[in-house]
Structures are given as C-alpha cells and as structure tokens.
Design an enzyme around this catalytic site. Structure first.
Site, PDB file in Angstrom:
ATOM      1  CB  SER A 260      -1.038  -0.061   1.179  1.00 38.53           C
ATOM      2  OG  SER A 260      -2.109   0.897   0.806  1.00 38.53           O
ATOM      3  CG  HIS A 401      -5.634  -2.426   0.747  1.00 40.13           C
ATOM      4  ND1 HIS A 401      -5.082  -2.316  -0.418  1.00 40.13           N
ATOM      5  CD2 HIS A 401      -5.234  -1.695   1.652  1.00 40.13           C
ATOM      6  CE1 HIS A 401      -4.249  -1.187   0.028  1.00 40.13           C
ATOM      7  NE2 HIS A 401      -4.261  -0.878   1.166  1.00 40.13           N
TER       8      HIS A 401
END
Ligand code: GTR
Length: 420
Positions: A260, A401
């Site tokens: 990320s 995610h």
C-alpha cells in the site's frame, strides 16, 4: 439574491462532491493518451538499452523527483549502526535475529530507528526481503525479544493500538502479514523497520527525517522536495548502506517490498537505488503501481487531499489535471528495469485499481524487452490466483487490501526463480 446565494452554494457543494466521488465503473474511465516510455520529452525514439539508460531514464527520474515524490535535499552528515540485540537461535532455533540501531545525523540533529533482521541459520550469506511494517517491528512476530518502538503510531484498535502508543498488546498481531517461517525455509531472511520511526504518518513536517535537513527557520520542505513517501523511500536506502556491508547478507539479493503506501515507498526506493536487486509492490495503488490517468478508484486529487504530506507540493498541480501529466506510473515501474519487479493486486481492492496496476506492468514491459527481459506478455488481465512469473511478475488474488500468505508464497517462489 438569497436564492442566488443558495443556488451557488448548492452548485459548489456538488462540484466538491463530484471531485471526490470515486469512479468504479470501467465504462466511465476517460480516454487518455498514455505517454510512451520509449519516446523522450523532446520526441526522440529510444531504440536501445543504452539510450534508455543515458537519455530517457534520467529525464523520467528528474520528473518523478521534482514533480511527484520530491527531491531529497542533500546528504546525511553521519550514519552509525549498532547491533543492540542478537541471538543465534531465534524462531524456535531456525533463525538468527539481529536488532540494529541506525542513527542519522545532520546539522547537529539526529534521528534513530531500529532494523529487525531474521536470517536463516544455515546460510552464510543470505538473500533477504526488506520492507517496512505499519505498526512496529514487534507486530510482525510474537517473538518476545523484539523491541517495542516508542515512536508515534496511527491507532488501530483491532490490533490493540490506542493513544498512538505501541505496547505489548500488539505483539505478533500482524504476523499474518509476514510469512517469516516460509522465507526462512526458502533460505531467505527478512529485514523490517517501523516506518513511523523515519517519519510519523501525519501531516506534520516538524518531526521525522525532514527536520534534519532544514536550514535556519525553515519549517517544511520546498515545493519540489520530498514528502513522507520520499522520506520512507530514502531511509530504505540508508538501511541498504548497512545491509550492503553486512557479511551475513548477500548484498546482490536484497529485494525491497512494501504494501500500500509502503508499496509506493518501495517502488520509489527501487527506482532511486539500483542496489535493490528486485522490487515488490503489494496493492500500492494510486501514486504507486496504478495508472493515474485512468482515474479509477483513488485519484491524485483524492490522495493529495487526504494525505497532503505524502508527495511533493508540486504533485498537487495534477489534482484533477491528469491530462497535464507528461508521465504515468508505468514509467515509474519501467525505471526499475532490468531488475525483477513484482506487482500484485487484490480483487476486492478496487480503491487501488487492480486493472490500472496490471496495465502499468504491461506498459512497462517494452523497456524490459530492450534489455532482453520478459515482462507481461498480453494486455488481458490474468484471472484471479493465476500468477505471471516473468522478470516482471503480476498476480491478482481473491480477497481484500492486505498482505496474505498467498502473496508471500508467490513472492518467495518468484524470488527463488529470479535470484537462484
Ligand atoms: C489509503 C490510501 C491508499 C493506500 C492505503 C494504505 O487510505 O488512500 O493510497 O495507501 O491507505 O496505505 O493502506
């Protein structure tokens, strides 16, 4: 008059909303011209790896430095390394553990951070993964010897972090994101650092490494200078200064990894520092692997609004003005060529635009081809959980995610193939 004011206000609100409503509809992706990595800004064609390296690569780096991530304003005065804790029998006896304090000094100011290092016990000179963690070294494994950082942290109640303070409660709570046993079994080590020790993840330029470089009454970096991502990337290189001189590590096989926001930092570190032998971007999204011009999921305007301190101030020029960008993120990826690069996405991570991450790897491929390296062979996305393992690798897995066991299984397998 009153109606006019009200009307203007409503229109203004709508415009603001429209600006920040994320698009998740493929049919609404705007048409755009993707810059050709193999054509220079002055329109010359790049036909050889030499002209890529000598002409195109420097001008692209220059652009990403001054307009996107920001330049590092100088060099450090001194850097010191001290092993403050070690064991030759960690993780149930299969690994060596080292905890190294790195101290950076400049202009009479210093900052320190800790590197946690696990190495396979039976290998004299081990390849390693290097990557930041989000909530402290002690979260990556339940090993009771891992020192808990006293640096500021983002809160995360799910893993026991409140009051921006790291405590015993979060020990091992992120071990699911770090398949350390699998790395060790494959003959790989892991070096990890808590990113908040380099620069706390908040809109404040008074703390972290930025402050070391200020002159006089300076309070924040100049417009073309580094934000937080630039700082995190730069400290990965300072860590490499140590790793590259450690005889227990194979310095030709240090693979920089990040998830990320830390995936954005890993990519930028991999671009700027060719000592990194390979780069892994896990769900890095906007400002990382994803193409900005698609405006799918998170956009430049959105990221600069939510995290105004991550990129250079100059990057804000491209808020809702992606057309003006003479580059896109596929060129960031291409700057890693010919070194191995892995881009990974997650099916449910639409915010990071999985397709944009895939296409970016695909459009970086012509640069790898110049070096005779295999990239992404076709423009169609692979189906979920069917990795492509070339010099440029890609997978999209099921799920959200995150960093999962599946991701690490792929990274390890691919690394072993690439760096045998
Ligand atoms: C989000 C941000 C993303 C990504 C993510 C993360 O809030 O919008 O760009 O960086 O955080 O780091 O988990």
């Amino acid at each position: 008059m009153r109606y006019y004011v009200l009307f203007t206000f409503v229109i203004l609100l709508q415009t603001m909303n429209a600006q920040f409503v994320a698009n998740y509809d493929e049919s609404k992706v705007p048409e755009f011209d993707l810059p050709d990595p193999l054509t220079t800004f002055s329109n010359n064609k790049i036909l050889t790896s030499t002209s890529w390296t000598e002409l195109r690569r420097p001008e692209l780096i220059n652009f990403f430095e001054s307009q996107v991530f920001g330049k590092v304003p100088g060099t450090i005065d001194t850097i010191d390394f001290e092993v403050i804790e070690e064991s030759n029998s960690a993780l149930g006896g299969v690994a060596k553990r080292r905890q190294i304090k790195v101290t950076l000094s400049k202009n009479g100011k210093t900052i320190s951070y800790l590197v946690l290092l696990y190495l396979p016990k039976n290998i004299a000179n081990a390849p390693i993964f290097l990557g930041y963690n989000f909530h402290g070294n002690h979260t990556v494994n339940s090993d009771p010897e891992i020192i808990i950082s006293d640096a500021w942290s983002l809160n995360n109640e799910a893993i026991g972090i409140t009051n921006h303070t790291l405590t015993e409660e979060s020990r091992g709570m992120r071990s699911n994101r770090w398949a350390i046993t699998k790395m060790i079994e494959a003959g790989y080590g892991l070096a990890t650092i808590y990113y908040g020790e380099i620069d706390p993840d908040k809109n404040d330029f008074a703390d972290g490494v930025h402050a070391l470089f200020y002159s006089g009454s300076q309070k924040r970096p100049a417009k073309d200078e580094w934000g937080a991502i630039g700082a995190w990337a730069w400290a990965l290189s300072r860590t490499m200064d140590y790793l590259g001189n450690n005889s227990e590590i194979d310095k030709t096989k240090v693979i920089v990894f990040g998830h990320s926001r830390l995936g954005k930092a890993a990519l930028w570190a991999g671009v700027m520092d060719e000592r990194f032998a390979g780069v892994i971007s896990n769900d890095s999204g906007c400002g990382g692997a994803a193409l900005s011009k698609r405006r799918f999921g998170e956009t430049i305007a959105q990221i600069n609004e939510t995290f105004p301190y991550w990129f250079s101030e100059n990057f804000k020029k491209y808020n809702n003005a992606e057309d003006k960008l003479p580059v896109d993120q596929h060129e960031l990826l291409a700057l890693i060529a010919p070194r191995p690069l892995y881009v990974a996405s997650a099916k449910e991570d639409e915010w990071a635009d999985p397709k944009g991450e895939f296409l970016s790897a695909y459009y970086a491929t012509p640069v790898y081809s110049l070096f005779g390296k295999a990239g992404i062979p076709a423009i169609e996305m692979p189906v979920v959980n069917s990795p492509i393992h070339n010099t440029v690798a890609y997978h999209i897995r099921t799920g959200k995610h995150d960093v999962t066991e599946y991701d690490w299984e792929q990274y390890i397998k691919w690394a072993v193939e690439q760096f045998h």
